[in-house]
Design a protein around this motif. Structure first.
Motif, PDB file in Angstrom:
ATOM      1  N   ILE A   1       4.282  -1.904 -14.205  1.00  0.00           N
ATOM      2  CA  ILE A   1       4.576  -1.057 -13.042  1.00  0.00           C
ATOM      3  C   ILE A   1       3.873  -1.664 -11.827  1.00  0.00           C
ATOM      4  CG2 ILE A   1       4.192   1.231 -11.997  1.00  0.00           C
ATOM      5  CD1 ILE A   1       6.284   1.323 -14.219  1.00  0.00           C
ATOM      6  N   THR A   2       4.653  -1.965 -10.791  1.00  0.00           N
ATOM      7  CA  THR A   2       4.073  -2.594  -9.599  1.00  0.00           C
ATOM      8  C   THR A   2       3.899  -1.564  -8.484  1.00  0.00           C
ATOM      9  OG1 THR A   2       6.235  -3.064  -8.631  1.00  0.00           O
ATOM     10  CG2 THR A   2       5.328  -4.727 -10.131  1.00  0.00           C
ATOM     11  N   ALA A   3       3.161  -1.991  -7.454  1.00  0.00           N
ATOM     12  CA  ALA A   3       2.975  -1.112  -6.286  1.00  0.00           C
ATOM     13  C   ALA A   3       4.325  -0.824  -5.630  1.00  0.00           C
ATOM     14  CB  ALA A   3       2.029  -1.784  -5.292  1.00  0.00           C
ATOM     15  N   GLU A   4       5.192  -1.819  -5.628  1.00  0.00           N
ATOM     16  CA  GLU A   4       6.527  -1.609  -5.036  1.00  0.00           C
ATOM     17  C   GLU A   4       7.301  -0.541  -5.822  1.00  0.00           C
ATOM     18  OE1 GLU A   4       8.798  -5.187  -4.437  1.00  0.00           O
ATOM     19  OE2 GLU A   4      10.545  -4.075  -3.733  1.00  0.00           O
TER      20      GLU A   4
ATOM     21  N   VAL B   1       2.084   2.797   9.593  1.00  0.00           N
ATOM     22  CA  VAL B   1       0.839   2.807   8.814  1.00  0.00           C
ATOM     23  C   VAL B   1       0.002   1.596   9.189  1.00  0.00           C
ATOM     24  CG1 VAL B   1      -0.122   2.918   6.475  1.00  0.00           C
ATOM     25  CG2 VAL B   1       2.175   3.804   6.899  1.00  0.00           C
ATOM     26  N   ARG B   2      -1.268   1.845   9.501  1.00  0.00           N
ATOM     27  CA  ARG B   2      -2.164   0.738   9.872  1.00  0.00           C
ATOM     28  C   ARG B   2      -2.300  -0.211   8.684  1.00  0.00           C
ATOM     29  NH1 ARG B   2      -5.778   3.833  11.987  1.00  0.00           N
ATOM     30  NH2 ARG B   2      -5.046   3.601  14.108  1.00  0.00           N
ATOM     31  N   LEU B   3      -2.170  -1.517   8.951  1.00  0.00           N
ATOM     32  CA  LEU B   3      -2.274  -2.487   7.859  1.00  0.00           C
ATOM     33  C   LEU B   3      -3.734  -2.724   7.498  1.00  0.00           C
ATOM     34  CD1 LEU B   3       0.357  -5.143   8.964  1.00  0.00           C
ATOM     35  CD2 LEU B   3       0.399  -3.914   6.790  1.00  0.00           C
TER      36      LEU B   3
ATOM     37  N   THR C   1       1.900  -6.808   0.276  1.00  0.00           N
ATOM     38  CA  THR C   1       1.732  -5.740   1.274  1.00  0.00           C
ATOM     39  C   THR C   1       1.854  -4.357   0.634  1.00  0.00           C
ATOM     40  OG1 THR C   1       2.727  -7.206   2.892  1.00  0.00           O
ATOM     41  CG2 THR C   1       2.521  -4.927   3.543  1.00  0.00           C
ATOM     42  N   TYR C   2       2.769  -4.229  -0.329  1.00  0.00           N
ATOM     43  CA  TYR C   2       2.923  -2.929  -1.000  1.00  0.00           C
ATOM     44  C   TYR C   2       1.610  -2.502  -1.658  1.00  0.00           C
ATOM     45  CZ  TYR C   2       8.027  -3.118  -0.549  1.00  0.00           C
ATOM     46  OH  TYR C   2       9.302  -3.151  -0.058  1.00  0.00           O
ATOM     47  N   ARG C   3       1.022  -3.438  -2.405  1.00  0.00           N
ATOM     48  CA  ARG C   3      -0.218  -3.101  -3.112  1.00  0.00           C
ATOM     49  C   ARG C   3      -1.362  -2.860  -2.141  1.00  0.00           C
ATOM     50  NH1 ARG C   3      -1.905  -7.439  -7.246  1.00  0.00           N
ATOM     51  NH2 ARG C   3      -2.451  -8.497  -5.321  1.00  0.00           N
ATOM     52  N   ASP C   4      -1.376  -3.672  -1.103  1.00  0.00           N
ATOM     53  CA  ASP C   4      -2.415  -3.544  -0.084  1.00  0.00           C
ATOM     54  C   ASP C   4      -2.393  -2.153   0.542  1.00  0.00           C
ATOM     55  OD1 ASP C   4      -4.421  -5.008   0.899  1.00  0.00           O
ATOM     56  OD2 ASP C   4      -3.277  -5.978   2.493  1.00  0.00           O
TER      57      ASP C   4
END
Ligand SMILES: [Zn+2]
Length: 430
Positions: free
Chosen positions: A349-352, A386-388, A395-398
């Protein structure tokens, strides 16, 4: 209006760096590289979000806003859902209507300020419809019905239908009414039949708590356990089980027998679905809302998220209420879901996957994916900025691991900004 940012995560396709979105009349009209969009639409007002990502607004697929005031008041150490429900009923009775009402408002504020643009709320009196209406958020308010006494089904329905029709008069382009028969063990078959008939005729969506606890499975399949004990002791309902459930081995089998399963029926929780149930849900196109924090909080277990998505079932995410959770912040829910399922499913299962669950899959589960859930031309502009955080390779996981409430710079629904954390995160170029 043109929104631009360092990165856009459309969710339905690959992220675009240094990108912009053109919004007209509340809809997304164009998406592309920032310079190109600005050159193409020179007369449009621009809003630049520096060091930020633009992404679809989050869809909270299962909430009970009216229980927000009960946050921190019920913790269930004996891991029995029925005892938790009985305590909930007592705590709610002991809480004034004003406190409940202001709790709902606080819940809506928390949801919007943390990037939720659509909420699927279960409400005993439908009052949240009016509170949601004031804010500009999108959603479905499900009128909750609960009555296991078949002899009272008609009188209960007569009252319910009056409430439902009155609520429907106040539906808007953003907010609609659905019905939530509470669960297979707390709604009589006759009442369930009346609800189903009306919902089909009127095109209303349904949602129900199903296979949430072992107690529910035991009651339906074996005619034993805490639910039966409570029904016997408190309500003297000793004959119902066999009359209602027959030889059904699971709540899903019962609902299939009653003709409830369809893509318009949203199954909540599904913690104890067996393999046959999962195959049945996949065949019938039934979406599922997963509420991982609530399930762990109450102690009912962990839903088979990976198995469900592997069978092609649409699975979205919901916070459930603050009586069984500590926030209505979907980032908290996504983070928990990611850490839990990534670890127990060998990183499959990924952040995406999790961000998709909380955006497009939740929108699909509400049949709202033609309007929201992704950043695509033609859809309504339900967008958050959303602030990076510090850069990682993903980027999804971040975003998933680091986003805190004050990182939500803007929440927009149908092109209208309904929350902004101030102007320091972006500047209006014109
Ligand atoms: Zn619930």
């Amino acid at each position: 209006m043109i929104l631009s940012a360092e990165i856009i995560l459309p969710v339905s396709y690959s992220p675009i760096l240094n990108a912009a979105i053109l919004i007209e009349n509340g809809r997304i009209r164009d998406i592309g590289k920032k310079d190109e969009i600005i050159n193409r639409y020179r007369s449009h007002e621009q809003m630049e979000f520096k060091d930020a990502a633009l992404m679809p607004g989050l869809v909270n697929l299962h909430a009970h806003l009216e229980l927000t005031a009960l946050k921190g008041r019920i913790f269930n150490e004996d891991t029995e859902l029925m005892h938790w429900i009985l305590r909930l009923v007592d705590e709610k009775k002991a809480t004034s209507a004003d406190v409940i009402s202001s709790g709902s408002e606080k819940g809506i504020t928390e949801a919007i300020s943390t990037g939720t643009t659509t909420i699927s709320d279960i409400s005993t009196n439908g009052e949240s419809l009016y509170k949601l209406k004031k804010t500009g958020i999108r959603g479905i308010v499900y009128k909750e019905l609960l009555n296991f006494d078949d002899t009272k089904a008609l009188s209960c329905w007569k009252k319910a239908i009056e409430d439902i029709e009155s609520l429907r008069k106040d539906e808007t382009a953003l907010l609609s009414i659905g019905i939530s028969p509470h669960s297979p063990y707390s709604v009589s078959p006759r009442l369930l039949g009346l609800i189903k008939e009306y919902a089909e005729k009127e095109g209303l969506r349904l949602t129900m708590h199903v296979s949430e606890s072992r107690e529910e499975i035991k009651f339906i399949s074996e005619d034993k356990g805490p639910i039966k004990d409570i029904y016997l002791k408190r309500f003297k309902w000793d004959k119902y089980k066999r009359q209602v459930f027959g030889d059904c081995k699971s709540p899903v089998e019962y609902l299939e027998k009653e003709g409830l399963l369809s893509p318009e029926f949203l199954l909540a929780h599904g913690v104890h679905l067996n393999n046959d149930d999962i195959k049945m849900l996949a065949r019938k196109g039934v979406p599922v809302v997963h509420c991982p924090r609530s399930n762990v909080f109450i102690g009912v277990g962990v839903a088979p998220f990976y198995n469900l998505i592997s069978e092609g079932i649409t699975v979205g995410l919901g916070t459930d209420s603050c009586a069984s959770n500590y926030s209505l912040n979907m980032w908290d829910e996504m983070r928990f879901a990611y850490l839990l399922h990534n670890r127990i499913n060998d990183k499959k299962i990924t952040a995406e996957d999790i961000i998709r669950a909380a955006t497009i899959n939740s929108a699909k589960a509400l049949c709202l994916d033609d309007k929201t859930g992704t950043i695509e031309i033609g859809k309504e502009a339900d967008i958050i900025a959303v602030r990076l955080p510090k850069r990682d390779t993903d980027t999804y996981r971040d975003l998933l691991l680091h986003t805190m409430p004050n990182d939500i710079i803007m929440t927009m629904v149908a092109g209208k900004i309904i929350h902004s954390s101030g102007i320091e995160g972006f500047k209006n170029v014109n």
